[in-house]
Design a protein around this motif. Sequence first.
Motif, PDB file in Angstrom:
ATOM      1  N   GLN A  36       0.815  -1.204   0.000  1.00  0.00           N
ATOM      2  CA  GLN A  36       0.000   0.000   0.000  1.00  0.00           C
ATOM      3  C   GLN A  36       0.853   1.260   0.000  1.00  0.00           C
ATOM      4  O   GLN A  36       0.540   2.246  -0.668  1.00  0.00           O
ATOM      5  N   THR A  79       2.224   1.558  -3.524  1.00  0.00           N
ATOM      6  CA  THR A  79       1.188   1.993  -4.464  1.00  0.00           C
ATOM      7  C   THR A  79       1.001   3.501  -4.423  1.00  0.00           C
ATOM      8  O   THR A  79       0.767   4.145  -5.455  1.00  0.00           O
ATOM      9  N   ASP A  80       1.107   4.081  -3.234  1.00  0.00           N
ATOM     10  CA  ASP A  80       0.967   5.527  -3.100  1.00  0.00           C
ATOM     11  C   ASP A  80       2.190   6.266  -3.619  1.00  0.00           C
ATOM     12  O   ASP A  80       2.074   7.343  -4.210  1.00  0.00           O
ATOM     13  N   HIS A 131       3.321   5.390   5.633  1.00  0.00           N
ATOM     14  CA  HIS A 131       2.023   4.718   5.522  1.00  0.00           C
ATOM     15  C   HIS A 131       1.658   4.062   6.846  1.00  0.00           C
ATOM     16  O   HIS A 131       0.505   4.146   7.290  1.00  0.00           O
TER      17      HIS A 131
END
Length: 208
Positions: free
Chosen positions: A103, A106-107, A196
């Motif tokens: 995640q 992905t950002d 994150h």
Amino acid sequence: VFVEGGPAALEPHLPMLRLAISDRHVLVLLGRGWQLDAMLAHLKERKLVRCVLLPAGPGGRAMLAFHASPYLSAAELAAFRAWFAHLELCVELQEERQFEVLQGLTDFAPAAFYTVLEAMADGVVMMGFSRSAAVQLLSSLLHGAIERVQSGGLSAAQLREQALEVDVAAAGLIELESAGIRGALMRAIQRAVRRHRTASSPSSDEQT
């Protein structure tokens, strides 16, 4: 079953889920706000698959990452993968903590790719090209490089070694390596993943 908001979001539904599940069924949970180990404890059910669906970007298709409890059979895992065969990418994670890495990546990764593309375009513009022509040229070259990696014939490392046989490529790469680009990219990914984790923790407002 789609879950957002942590284990509390599932609490009202646990009795129904316990009744619905049998040894012949696999429960697929899609969402970011819970953990597989916690669900195993709540439901006393072993055949669970945790999934995160990554939305499709412009011109792309959606991707799915999943981690299954070790109690699914090979046939059940094969059937699960077949459900999502239409997606561009379906990634099986070996550890649940890898969801955080995925995640965070992905950002961060798109921003990094755009930055590298824009910086290279600046260099091409300095050599007399228009910006639109520079971006189109570099985008085409990048697309070709991605296709070669995805073809599976050679690894990225092997393709890099092959490219370095050309003196021009080697001369340009010396500049990148002398600037520490490899280490900078590795540190950037680590920092993005840590950020994150901080943002996802319950006390993120205090830590930010």
